[in-house]
Design an enzyme around this catalytic site. Structure first.
Site, PDB file in Angstrom:
ATOM      1  N   ARG A   1     -10.435  -1.618  10.081  1.00  0.00           N
ATOM      2  CA  ARG A   1      -9.776  -0.406  10.605  1.00  0.00           C
ATOM      3  C   ARG A   1     -10.179  -0.398  11.820  1.00  0.00           C
ATOM      4  O   ARG A   1     -11.480  -0.728  12.263  1.00  0.00           O
ATOM      5  CB  ARG A   1     -10.060   0.711   9.683  1.00  0.00           C
TER       6      ARG A   1
ATOM      7  N   TYR B   1       0.800  -1.050  -0.064  1.00  0.00           N
ATOM      8  CA  TYR B   1       0.040  -0.118  -0.017  1.00  0.00           C
ATOM      9  C   TYR B   1       1.001   1.173   0.013  1.00  0.00           C
ATOM     10  O   TYR B   1       0.709   2.102  -0.779  1.00  0.00           O
ATOM     11  CB  TYR B   1      -0.753  -0.071   1.327  1.00  0.00           C
TER      12      TYR B   1
ATOM     13  N   TYR C   1       3.875  12.924 -14.909  1.00  0.00           N
ATOM     14  CA  TYR C   1       3.033  13.248 -15.941  1.00  0.00           C
ATOM     15  C   TYR C   1       3.141  15.073 -16.131  1.00  0.00           C
ATOM     16  O   TYR C   1       3.018  15.544 -17.133  1.00  0.00           O
ATOM     17  CB  TYR C   1       1.737  12.717 -15.663  1.00  0.00           C
TER      18      TYR C   1
HETATM   19  P1  NAD Z   1     -12.664   1.843   0.018  1.00  0.00           P
HETATM   20  O1  NAD Z   1     -12.083   0.317   0.008  1.00  0.00           O
HETATM   21  O2  NAD Z   1     -13.971   2.161   0.546  1.00  0.00           O
HETATM   22  O3  NAD Z   1     -12.982   2.579  -1.302  1.00  0.00           O
HETATM   23  C1  NAD Z   1     -12.087   2.323  -2.696  1.00  0.00           C
HETATM   24  C2  NAD Z   1     -12.996   1.874  -3.782  1.00  0.00           C
HETATM   25  O4  NAD Z   1     -12.060   1.537  -4.729  1.00  0.00           O
HETATM   26  C3  NAD Z   1     -13.749   0.534  -3.507  1.00  0.00           C
HETATM   27  O5  NAD Z   1     -15.152   0.977  -3.940  1.00  0.00           O
HETATM   28  C4  NAD Z   1     -13.236  -0.488  -4.364  1.00  0.00           C
HETATM   29  O6  NAD Z   1     -14.235  -1.509  -5.088  1.00  0.00           O
HETATM   30  C5  NAD Z   1     -12.562   0.395  -5.702  1.00  0.00           C
HETATM   31  N1  NAD Z   1     -11.336  -0.532  -6.067  1.00  0.00           N
HETATM   32  C6  NAD Z   1     -10.249  -0.949  -5.730  1.00  0.00           C
HETATM   33  N2  NAD Z   1      -9.640  -1.136  -6.661  1.00  0.00           N
HETATM   34  C7  NAD Z   1     -10.219  -0.950  -7.933  1.00  0.00           C
HETATM   35  C8  NAD Z   1      -9.901  -0.941  -9.219  1.00  0.00           C
HETATM   36  N3  NAD Z   1      -8.851  -1.891  -9.708  1.00  0.00           N
HETATM   37  N4  NAD Z   1     -10.840  -0.716 -10.322  1.00  0.00           N
HETATM   38  C9  NAD Z   1     -12.121   0.004  -9.971  1.00  0.00           C
HETATM   39  N5  NAD Z   1     -12.340   0.125  -8.533  1.00  0.00           N
HETATM   40  C10 NAD Z   1     -11.252  -0.252  -7.666  1.00  0.00           C
HETATM   41  O7  NAD Z   1     -11.598   2.759   0.723  1.00  0.00           O
HETATM   42  P2  NAD Z   1     -11.459   4.259   1.280  1.00  0.00           P
HETATM   43  O8  NAD Z   1     -11.326   4.293   2.572  1.00  0.00           O
HETATM   44  O9  NAD Z   1     -12.676   5.006   0.680  1.00  0.00           O
HETATM   45  O10 NAD Z   1     -10.321   4.771   0.423  1.00  0.00           O
HETATM   46  C11 NAD Z   1     -10.393   5.566  -0.683  1.00  0.00           C
HETATM   47  C12 NAD Z   1      -9.223   6.393  -1.339  1.00  0.00           C
HETATM   48  O11 NAD Z   1      -8.653   6.833  -0.284  1.00  0.00           O
HETATM   49  C13 NAD Z   1      -8.391   5.204  -1.528  1.00  0.00           C
HETATM   50  O12 NAD Z   1      -7.483   5.442  -2.558  1.00  0.00           O
HETATM   51  C14 NAD Z   1      -7.618   5.102  -0.124  1.00  0.00           C
HETATM   52  O13 NAD Z   1      -6.089   4.746  -0.432  1.00  0.00           O
HETATM   53  C15 NAD Z   1      -7.232   6.558   0.127  1.00  0.00           C
HETATM   54  N6  NAD Z   1      -7.223   6.931   1.691  1.00  0.00           N
HETATM   55  C16 NAD Z   1      -8.121   6.603   2.593  1.00  0.00           C
HETATM   56  C17 NAD Z   1      -8.087   6.967   3.772  1.00  0.00           C
HETATM   57  C18 NAD Z   1      -9.186   6.604   4.980  1.00  0.00           C
HETATM   58  O14 NAD Z   1      -8.869   6.646   5.921  1.00  0.00           O
HETATM   59  N7  NAD Z   1     -10.373   6.323   4.389  1.00  0.00           N
HETATM   60  C19 NAD Z   1      -6.701   7.207   4.188  1.00  0.00           C
HETATM   61  C20 NAD Z   1      -5.745   7.548   3.210  1.00  0.00           C
HETATM   62  C21 NAD Z   1      -6.060   7.263   2.073  1.00  0.00           C
END
Ligand code: NAD
Length: 324
Positions: A200, A159, A173
């Protein structure tokens, strides 16, 4: 500095991972501004429940697809986008062991594909990066200028390093093609639509408290996280999107809590009889985490508004309602 709204009515916006926890809230906010949104999701960790309320909304289209592959032939994907927001990625520590290659691929191949689409469309590209880019930080709180302390091949590396690659690709880019880009480093965010079983701390503790089960705190529970309610994060992401900033810009709050304190607050809010118990800690789990928000404040005028008490109440209410 005040940022004026740039994206909304009349704009077409692609949100990868749009059926996920954070992205689905972002989709709602973009639609509320009058934008047309196309969510691309393969549902690896997302849920149709998160976007069920958008069924029949003519401004919203869901395309079920994997963004690591070429985008499918779909009418909603054939027109130009004004902005491409790349949020697709599993993000829970339990996914790091279950979906290591999927995480690496969506952070690398997925980012490159969507950058290419943004370049071709002359769209603004926004990457959801993470505080995990700082690893187990040796500097506290963490400013964007800190390069991090990441184990490049430990269990969390799939990750952390995928996001670091994503940042490098985004800047490449920008430098090579002049693509308009933005990178947000998201700190621990919580709220309605998290999966109760996603591993989490907040959803786990709330689910355990509501079931009256022991609350499993890792290690001695002294490790800290700064928790951000999802509405504050979405506001921060939109401010960055609307700005001319490239970033990376931290987004989160300075509400730093130890995991033990968090567990105790959740027990109090739920009125649960659950006891807090200590279980072994996972490797490379960061000791302390708090964003330096100076850049977000001075460049974007960002200020989080929801305190932990209020945010945790709202989240507990969501989980309790879902349990019926
Ligand atoms: P989440 O898992 O609920 O959302 C991620 C979404 O991406 C899901 O709906 C999943 O099905 C989709 N996905 C994953 N791989 C895919 C692919 N190859 N093609 C199409 N869709 C795909 O997670 P989240 O917590 O909502 O996180 C969303 C974003 O924010 C992520 O990029 C995560 O790294 C980033 N982020 C979240 C947090 C947090 O605390 N929630 C912290 C840091 C970064």
């Amino acid at each position: 500095m005040a940022v004026t709204q740039r994206y909304g009515q009349g704009h077409r916006i692609l949100v990868s991972g749009g059926a996920g926890f954070v992205p689905s809230h972002l989709v709602d906010a973009l639609l509320a501004r009058g934008a047309s949104v196309v969510a691309v999701d393969n549902f690896i960790t997302g849920s149709k429940d998160n976007i069920a309320h958008l069924a029949g909304n003519p401004a919203f289209t869901l395309v079920e697809a994997d963004v690591t592959e070429p985008l499918p032939d779909h009418p909603a994907l054939s027109e130009r986008f004004d902005a491409v927001l790349h949020l697709a990625s599993p993000a829970s520590p339990t996914d790091f062991a279950k979906l290591p290659l999927e995480i690496l691929t969506v952070g690398s191949a997925g980012t490159l594909r969507l950058l290419e689409r943004a370049r071709a469309d002359s769209a603004r590209f926004l990457l959801a990066s993470t505080s995990e880019a700082y690893g187990d930080p040796l500097v506290h709180p963490q400013p964007e200028s800190y390069w991090g302390n990441v184990n490049p091949n430990g269990v969390r590396s799939v990750y952390d390093e995928a996001k670091r690659f994503g940042e490098a690709a985004t800047m490449a880019y920008h430098r090579a093609f002049g693509t308009d880009v933005a990178i947000v480093r998201i700190f621990n965010t919580y709220g309605p639509r998290m999966r109760p079983d996603d591993g989490r701390a907040i959803p786990t503790f709330i689910s355990q408290a509501l079931r009256g089960e022991p609350i499993t705190v890792h290690g001695d529970g002294a490790q800290t996280r700064s928790i951000c309610y999802v509405d504050d994060l979405v506001r921060g992401i939109l401010l960055l999107l609307d700005s001319d900033e490239t970033g990376p810009v931290n987004c989160g709050t300075e509400h730093e809590l130890s995991m033990r304190e968090l567990a105790e607050r959740i027990v109090a809010i739920t009125g649960s009889a659950s006891q807090v118990i200590l279980v072994p800690r996972t490797s490379d789990d960061p000791e302390r985490r708090r964003p330096d928000l100076t850049l977000a404040r001075t460049r974007l005028g960002y200020e989080p508004t929801v305190g932990p008490e209020d945010g945790l109440w709202r989240t507990v209410a969501f989980f309790a309602e879902r349990r019926g």
